[in-house]
Design a protein around this motif. Structure first.
Motif, PDB file in Angstrom:
ATOM      1  N   PRO A 141       0.761  -1.202  -0.034  1.00 39.42           N
ATOM      2  CA  PRO A 141       0.031   0.073  -0.149  1.00 39.42           C
ATOM      3  C   PRO A 141       0.845   1.398   0.019  1.00 39.42           C
ATOM      4  CG  PRO A 141      -0.813  -1.719   1.682  1.00 39.42           C
ATOM      5  CD  PRO A 141       0.601  -1.959   1.131  1.00 39.42           C
ATOM      6  N   ALA A 142       1.992   1.256   0.611  1.00 36.64           N
ATOM      7  CA  ALA A 142       2.764   2.412   0.867  1.00 36.64           C
ATOM      8  C   ALA A 142       3.444   2.790  -0.615  1.00 36.64           C
ATOM      9  CB  ALA A 142       3.876   2.253   1.659  1.00 36.64           C
ATOM     10  N   TRP A 143       3.818   1.847  -1.368  1.00 34.96           N
ATOM     11  CA  TRP A 143       4.288   1.998  -2.617  1.00 34.96           C
ATOM     12  C   TRP A 143       3.136   2.396  -3.824  1.00 34.96           C
ATOM     13  CZ3 TRP A 143       7.815   3.086  -5.957  1.00 34.96           C
ATOM     14  CH2 TRP A 143       7.855   2.677  -7.288  1.00 34.96           C
ATOM     15  N   ARG A 144       1.868   1.774  -3.644  1.00 34.97           N
ATOM     16  CA  ARG A 144       0.771   2.329  -4.432  1.00 34.97           C
ATOM     17  C   ARG A 144       0.378   3.968  -4.122  1.00 34.97           C
ATOM     18  NH1 ARG A 144      -3.212  -0.054  -7.060  1.00 34.97           N
ATOM     19  NH2 ARG A 144      -2.459  -2.167  -6.307  1.00 34.97           N
ATOM     20  N   ARG A 145       0.475   4.075  -2.787  1.00 38.35           N
ATOM     21  CA  ARG A 145       0.094   5.408  -2.319  1.00 38.35           C
ATOM     22  C   ARG A 145       1.399   6.501  -2.686  1.00 38.35           C
ATOM     23  NH1 ARG A 145      -0.829   4.326   2.545  1.00 38.35           N
ATOM     24  NH2 ARG A 145       1.421   4.684   3.146  1.00 38.35           N
ATOM     25  N   ALA A 146       2.700   6.240  -2.882  1.00 38.52           N
ATOM     26  CA  ALA A 146       3.820   6.916  -3.327  1.00 38.52           C
ATOM     27  C   ALA A 146       3.548   7.349  -4.668  1.00 38.52           C
ATOM     28  CB  ALA A 146       4.952   6.495  -2.799  1.00 38.52           C
ATOM     29  N   LEU A 147       3.181   6.088  -5.505  1.00 41.02           N
ATOM     30  CA  LEU A 147       3.095   6.632  -7.031  1.00 41.02           C
ATOM     31  C   LEU A 147       2.051   7.438  -7.368  1.00 41.02           C
ATOM     32  CD1 LEU A 147       3.541   2.790  -8.083  1.00 41.02           C
ATOM     33  CD2 LEU A 147       5.007   4.776  -8.453  1.00 41.02           C
ATOM     34  N   TRP A 148       0.818   7.315  -6.494  1.00 38.83           N
ATOM     35  CA  TRP A 148      -0.245   8.315  -6.902  1.00 38.83           C
ATOM     36  C   TRP A 148       0.129   9.687  -6.356  1.00 38.83           C
ATOM     37  CZ3 TRP A 148      -4.366   7.990  -9.776  1.00 38.83           C
ATOM     38  CH2 TRP A 148      -4.905   6.561 -10.229  1.00 38.83           C
ATOM     39  N   ILE A 149       0.763   9.817  -5.322  1.00 34.13           N
ATOM     40  CA  ILE A 149       1.086  11.117  -4.950  1.00 34.13           C
ATOM     41  C   ILE A 149       1.974  11.711  -6.061  1.00 34.13           C
ATOM     42  CG2 ILE A 149       2.494  12.503  -3.537  1.00 34.13           C
ATOM     43  CD1 ILE A 149       1.398  10.688  -1.229  1.00 34.13           C
ATOM     44  N   ALA A 150       3.196  10.996  -6.471  1.00 34.62           N
ATOM     45  CA  ALA A 150       3.909  11.330  -7.621  1.00 34.62           C
ATOM     46  C   ALA A 150       3.130  11.584  -8.777  1.00 34.62           C
ATOM     47  CB  ALA A 150       5.282  10.212  -7.673  1.00 34.62           C
ATOM     48  N   LEU A 151       2.382  10.769  -9.205  1.00 34.62           N
ATOM     49  CA  LEU A 151       1.722  10.875 -10.428  1.00 34.62           C
ATOM     50  C   LEU A 151       0.800  12.426 -10.460  1.00 34.62           C
ATOM     51  CD1 LEU A 151       0.206  10.019 -13.210  1.00 34.62           C
ATOM     52  CD2 LEU A 151      -1.340   8.705 -11.890  1.00 34.62           C
ATOM     53  N   VAL A 162      12.135  17.297  -5.069  1.00 30.84           N
ATOM     54  CA  VAL A 162      12.948  16.711  -3.700  1.00 30.84           C
ATOM     55  C   VAL A 162      11.903  16.159  -2.966  1.00 30.84           C
ATOM     56  CG1 VAL A 162      14.021  17.348  -1.858  1.00 30.84           C
ATOM     57  CG2 VAL A 162      14.748  18.505  -4.004  1.00 30.84           C
ATOM     58  N   GLY A 163      10.519  16.522  -2.680  1.00 26.69           N
ATOM     59  CA  GLY A 163       9.578  15.940  -1.966  1.00 26.69           C
ATOM     60  C   GLY A 163       9.237  14.500  -2.466  1.00 26.69           C
ATOM     61  N   VAL A 164       9.154  14.312  -3.687  1.00 28.29           N
ATOM     62  CA  VAL A 164       8.737  13.185  -4.557  1.00 28.29           C
ATOM     63  C   VAL A 164       9.889  12.150  -4.367  1.00 28.29           C
ATOM     64  CG1 VAL A 164       8.195  11.907  -6.806  1.00 28.29           C
ATOM     65  CG2 VAL A 164       7.190  14.301  -6.035  1.00 28.29           C
ATOM     66  N   ALA A 165      11.128  12.715  -4.452  1.00 24.85           N
ATOM     67  CA  ALA A 165      12.468  11.921  -4.351  1.00 24.85           C
ATOM     68  C   ALA A 165      12.637  11.144  -2.887  1.00 24.85           C
ATOM     69  CB  ALA A 165      13.413  12.653  -4.961  1.00 24.85           C
ATOM     70  N   LEU A 166      12.352  12.074  -2.017  1.00 29.65           N
ATOM     71  CA  LEU A 166      12.482  11.737  -0.702  1.00 29.65           C
ATOM     72  C   LEU A 166      11.648  10.603  -0.312  1.00 29.65           C
ATOM     73  CD1 LEU A 166      13.256  15.054   1.038  1.00 29.65           C
ATOM     74  CD2 LEU A 166      14.804  12.987   0.760  1.00 29.65           C
ATOM     75  N   MET A 167      10.296  10.870  -0.825  1.00 29.31           N
ATOM     76  CA  MET A 167       9.211   9.753  -0.664  1.00 29.31           C
ATOM     77  C   MET A 167       9.427   8.521  -1.376  1.00 29.31           C
ATOM     78  SD  MET A 167       5.194  10.367  -1.697  1.00 29.31           S
ATOM     79  CE  MET A 167       5.459  10.663  -3.364  1.00 29.31           C
ATOM     80  N   LEU A 168      10.095   8.544  -2.328  1.00 37.06           N
ATOM     81  CA  LEU A 168      10.432   7.261  -3.216  1.00 37.06           C
ATOM     82  C   LEU A 168      11.950   6.562  -2.720  1.00 37.06           C
ATOM     83  CD1 LEU A 168       9.197   8.378  -6.406  1.00 37.06           C
ATOM     84  CD2 LEU A 168       7.981   6.871  -5.018  1.00 37.06           C
ATOM     85  N   TYR A 169      12.535   7.090  -2.075  1.00 30.69           N
ATOM     86  CA  TYR A 169      13.783   6.734  -1.680  1.00 30.69           C
ATOM     87  C   TYR A 169      14.163   5.713  -1.017  1.00 30.69           C
ATOM     88  CZ  TYR A 169      18.746   6.990   0.354  1.00 30.69           C
ATOM     89  OH  TYR A 169      19.763   6.670   0.319  1.00 30.69           O
ATOM     90  N   GLY A 197       6.580  13.027 -19.000  1.00 32.80           N
ATOM     91  CA  GLY A 197       6.981  11.351 -19.276  1.00 32.80           C
ATOM     92  C   GLY A 197       6.999  10.796 -17.722  1.00 32.80           C
ATOM     93  N   ASP A 198       7.602  11.427 -16.749  1.00 36.24           N
ATOM     94  CA  ASP A 198       7.505  10.748 -15.398  1.00 36.24           C
ATOM     95  C   ASP A 198       6.045  10.593 -15.179  1.00 36.24           C
ATOM     96  OD1 ASP A 198      10.001  10.972 -15.561  1.00 36.24           O
ATOM     97  OD2 ASP A 198      10.169  12.885 -14.020  1.00 36.24           O
ATOM     98  N   ALA A 199       5.025  11.530 -15.303  1.00 38.39           N
ATOM     99  CA  ALA A 199       3.608  11.228 -14.865  1.00 38.39           C
ATOM    100  C   ALA A 199       3.046   9.802 -15.509  1.00 38.39           C
ATOM    101  CB  ALA A 199       2.573  12.359 -15.368  1.00 38.39           C
ATOM    102  N   ALA A 200       3.595   9.949 -16.906  1.00 31.22           N
ATOM    103  CA  ALA A 200       3.155   8.460 -17.798  1.00 31.22           C
ATOM    104  C   ALA A 200       3.782   7.313 -17.074  1.00 31.22           C
ATOM    105  CB  ALA A 200       3.388   8.761 -19.149  1.00 31.22           C
ATOM    106  N   ASN A 201       4.909   7.379 -16.787  1.00 32.82           N
ATOM    107  CA  ASN A 201       5.867   6.421 -15.952  1.00 32.82           C
ATOM    108  C   ASN A 201       5.336   6.038 -14.838  1.00 32.82           C
ATOM    109  OD1 ASN A 201       7.590   6.305 -18.091  1.00 32.82           O
ATOM    110  ND2 ASN A 201       9.090   7.726 -17.188  1.00 32.82           N
ATOM    111  N   TYR A 202       4.608   6.727 -13.805  1.00 31.36           N
ATOM    112  CA  TYR A 202       4.063   6.380 -12.764  1.00 31.36           C
ATOM    113  C   TYR A 202       2.758   5.583 -12.980  1.00 31.36           C
ATOM    114  CZ  TYR A 202       7.508   9.670 -10.656  1.00 31.36           C
ATOM    115  OH  TYR A 202       8.588  10.124 -10.219  1.00 31.36           O
ATOM    116  N   ALA A 203       1.782   6.420 -14.072  1.00 32.14           N
ATOM    117  CA  ALA A 203       0.854   5.740 -14.349  1.00 32.14           C
ATOM    118  C   ALA A 203       0.813   4.080 -14.702  1.00 32.14           C
ATOM    119  CB  ALA A 203       0.050   6.335 -15.528  1.00 32.14           C
ATOM    120  N   ILE A 204       2.055   3.832 -15.731  1.00 32.11           N
ATOM    121  CA  ILE A 204       2.364   2.662 -16.192  1.00 32.11           C
ATOM    122  C   ILE A 204       2.895   1.707 -14.790  1.00 32.11           C
ATOM    123  CG2 ILE A 204       3.975   1.226 -17.246  1.00 32.11           C
ATOM    124  CD1 ILE A 204       4.249   3.555 -19.204  1.00 32.11           C
TER     125      ILE A 204
END
Length: 211
Positions: free
Chosen positions: A16-26, A125-132, A57-64
């Motif tokens: 769930p943490a990975w899914r939530r992080a992806l939605w925020i990043a998207l 930076v916020g997204v990168a820290l979240m995905l670190y 491109g990153d938004a599309a990547n997160y969607a994928i």
């Protein structure tokens, strides 16, 4: 990446943490694409426009990545392979666009470049820290981390380009940074492609041995 990352007990791709992080990043990347594209067009900055396309491109990547959550490693690796190829294509496009602009580009507005670049840096930076914490997963998870890391580095470069444009009164700092961002995209893209191809090959080998 260690071999244990592929084992069931270490597979965090469906958490769930990975899914939530992806939605925020998207959502964050989709909004910043709109902001930077508008600002890049208004200011005449190739670096901002390049960064805006990177956000798209990153938004599309997160969607994928969201689309392949919970799938087998081979499908996640194939998605990462597609993303790596997309990143490489983006890098080539930016290089060509920068070369074309060098033939007759007006000087961009450094104030717009700097302010929007700072906003983009805060977001990335916020997204990168979240995905670190997910950076050492499979190729798909690593590709997401590399995209976020490259974005943060690119935003710092855009701000430096703004200072360069302000100091020199020419478009060259903007064009140089756009080209450097393209090289960063190419390096990250090739790395993702290599890891994804290795994972696809390993799953095929495992399937052949099990047959």
């Amino acid at each position: 990446m260690s071999a244990s990352c592929c084992g069931p007990s270490h597979d965090r791709s469906a958490s769930p943490a990975w899914r939530r992080a992806l939605w925020i990043a998207l959502v964050a990347n989709g909004l910043m694409f709109l902001v930077e594209m508008a600002a890049g067009a208004a200011s005449g900055s190739r670096a901002l426009q390049a960064d805006a396309l990177d956000f798209l491109g990153d938004a599309a990547n997160y969607a994928i990545s969201l689309g392949v959550l919970g799938m087998a490693l081979v499908w996640r690796a194939r998605a990462a392979l597609a993303k790596g190829i997309t990143i490489v294509a983006f890098g080539l496009y930016v290089i060509v666009a920068a070369l074309w602009a060098a033939l007759g580009s007006a000087t961009p507005d450094p104030k717009v470049m700097g302010s929007v670049g700072l906003l983009a840096l805060v977001v990335n930076v916020g997204v990168a820290l979240m995905l670190y914490r997910f950076r050492d997963g499979d190729a798909n998870m690593r590709s997401v981390w590399i995209c976020s890391r490259n974005d943060a580095i690119g935003n710092v470069a855009v701000m430096l380009a703004a200072l360069g444009v302000l100091g020199t009164g020419t478009a060259w700092p903007d064009l140089i940074v756009a080209a450097l961002m393209a090289m960063l995209a190419l390096t990250g893209g090739f790395h993702i492609v290599r890891q994804a191809r290795a994972e696809v090959a390993s799953t095929r080998e495992a399937k052949a041995l099990a047959a």
